[in-house]
Design an enzyme around this catalytic site. Structure first.
Site, mmCIF file in Angstrom:
data_model
loop_
_atom_site.group_PDB
_atom_site.id
_atom_site.type_symbol
_atom_site.label_atom_id
_atom_site.label_comp_id
_atom_site.label_asym_id
_atom_site.label_seq_id
_atom_site.Cartn_x
_atom_site.Cartn_y
_atom_site.Cartn_z
ATOM 1 N N LYS A 204 -85.556 46.654 99.052
ATOM 2 C CA LYS A 204 -85.444 46.760 100.369
ATOM 3 C C LYS A 204 -86.509 46.519 101.971
ATOM 4 O O LYS A 204 -86.162 45.569 102.638
ATOM 5 C CB LYS A 204 -84.836 47.726 101.111
ATOM 6 N N LYS A 298 -72.840 43.534 93.254
ATOM 7 C CA LYS A 298 -72.187 44.382 93.961
ATOM 8 C C LYS A 298 -71.083 44.331 95.338
ATOM 9 O O LYS A 298 -71.792 43.862 95.703
ATOM 10 C CB LYS A 298 -72.550 46.049 93.616
ATOM 11 N N LYS A 301 -69.843 47.104 101.772
ATOM 12 C CA LYS A 301 -69.933 46.832 102.857
ATOM 13 C C LYS A 301 -70.694 46.289 104.018
ATOM 14 O O LYS A 301 -70.430 46.113 105.015
ATOM 15 C CB LYS A 301 -69.139 47.753 103.061
#
Length: 439
Positions: A204, A298, A301
């Site tokens: 990240k 995966k 959201k």
């Protein structure tokens, strides 16, 4: 889907830690200093070792033949035909489970099938704490109004999914101040080298570049605080969180070694371990729902492409459109488990979980079908499976006073446990007790 549940399991290997192996030989400050150089500045233990393999509770060892869920193991109440009194004597103390979801974006079918649906099955057997982890949601830039709205929405989703506030504690992480304080205390004993080696931080931080924030590096410590505050016995984690759970174990063992035991008792404390070291549970195959656009990633959201997921609030028309456009292949027939056809495995998994049919039943029904015939079948299964949840969710969001009451009660209940743990940590670490709580 059939009702799911866990059988009794008391033989989960604890896995002797590096700390415990050395504890017997440690005498004095000099040896503790050596431990710091030799062990505490290393990376958390790798997961492929035999020791850590023992830590992972597999589905086969935890579930009985009639039922299986994707989270936790515990000593369950044992039934007896000799009357209520005998039954009560045999009921073992419930073990504790803690889990939560960030209130970022809209909850997806992956969140529901991979976690929430399984939580429902645990309510009768275990002591459950389910939190909306809003403090974790601010490690990246966020909109304050969206955070507030998403927090309420996530709590409503928990309840709509079937989590009963009378049988489980539902609360918001930031409503229990002990989370933030324990995170700071743990940060002060966690070597920075451990955090720098976290895979998620590396991935990240590369994406965020110079805008990467301190919270992104330290949030695994906050996650450790979330778990350790409630003395959880076992925590459900996905593949992407295994390393963070292992870090939690390492932090707990380090605190127990440095501040617990006989030394704590000699200082006037209760002695013993400060934290219970939680066990890792990896959800079984099928619990991880993948993206509709990439069968190897995966379902998220937070993904930019909304067509990559089924949101729990999507209308039947939107669900049909997303399934129609989802990525497939040109191979004839459908099959499960072929690594060259991840999308086929993913869509068949979703169909199985939404209908409650076994793999064999799904293959028998669908193996000769083409995508054009299977996609409408899958769409109908998803729509019907989500219909009760969507109806309950709409009812809850129409009158949010009930959600507010549930969260207030949950925060009060959670605080009772969290504050007791925090008081022990303060005492073990040598903090002067506040006058209002001193005895």
């Amino acid at each position: 889907m059939r009702n799911l549940g866990f059988s009794t399991s008391t033989n989960i290997p604890q896995g002797q830690s590096t700390y415990n192996k050395q504890q017997a030989s440690m005498r004095g400050t000099a040896q503790l200093w050596q431990l710091g150089h030799r062990q505490l500045l290393r990376a958390p233990r790798p997961f492929k070792s035999s020791r850590n393999a023992q830590r992972v509770c597999s589905l086969e060892t935890c579930c009985n033949s009639a039922a299986a869920v994707s989270i936790s193991t515990a000593v369950e109440a044992q039934s007896s035909s000799s009357g209520a009194a005998t039954t009560m004597e045999k009921v073992s103390q419930r073990k504790r489970i803690l889990s939560g979801v960030q209130p970022t974006g809209r909850p997806t079918l992956g969140n529901y099938l991979g976690a929430m649906k399984n939580w429902v099955a645990l309510q009768e057997q275990y002591d459950n704490f389910f939190c909306v982890v809003d403090l974790h949601a601010i490690t990246v830039p966020h909109d304050p109004r969206e955070l507030r709205a998403s927090t309420t929405s996530m709590a409503a989703t928990y309840i709509a999914a079937g989590i009963d506030p009378d049988r489980a504690t539902i609360f918001v992480q930031s409503h229990v101040p002990a989370h933030a304080e324990l995170a700071w205390l743990l940060s002060c004993v966690t070597p920075v080298g451990w955090l720098g080696r976290m895979i998620q931080f590396k991935e990240k931080s590369r994406k965020q570049g110079e805008d990467v924030r301190t919270g992104l590096m330290t949030y695994p410590v906050l996650m450790a605080a979330d778990i350790l505050l409630y003395q959880a016995d076992l925590v459900p984690v996905g593949e992407d969180q295994k390393q963070h759970l292992e870090l939690t174990r390492d932090i707990a063992e380090k605190v127990n070694l440095e501040f617990g035991g006989k030394g704590w008792k000699k200082r006037g404390g209760r002695g013993g371990r400060v934290f219970k070291v939680p066990e890792v549970f990896i959800p079984p195959a099928g619990a991880r729902i993948m993206s509709l656009q990439d069968g190897t990633a995966k379902m998220s959201k937070s993904a930019e492409n909304d067509n990559s997921r089924i949101n729990l609030t999507d209308t039947p028309e939107i669900i049909a459109s997303k399934i129609k456009r989802c990525k497939t292949d040109t191979v004839e027939g459908l099959e499960w488990g072929n690594p060259d056809r991840p999308e086929a495995s993913n869509l068949l998994t979703i169909y199985s979980l939404c209908t409650g049919k076994s793999k064999d039943e799904v293959i028998s029904e669908c193996s000769s079908m083409r995508w054009g015939g299977f996609k409408p079948l899958l769409t109908d299964a998803i729509v019907e499976h989500l219909r009760p949840l969507q109806s309950k969710y709409a009812e809850l969001m129409a009158d949010k006073s009930y959600i507010d009451a549930v969260l207030a009660k949950g925060a009060e209940t959670a605080s009772m446990t969290a504050d007791k743990t925090l008081a022990d940590v303060r005492d073990a670490m040598g903090f002067f007790a506040p006058f209002r709580t001193r005895t």
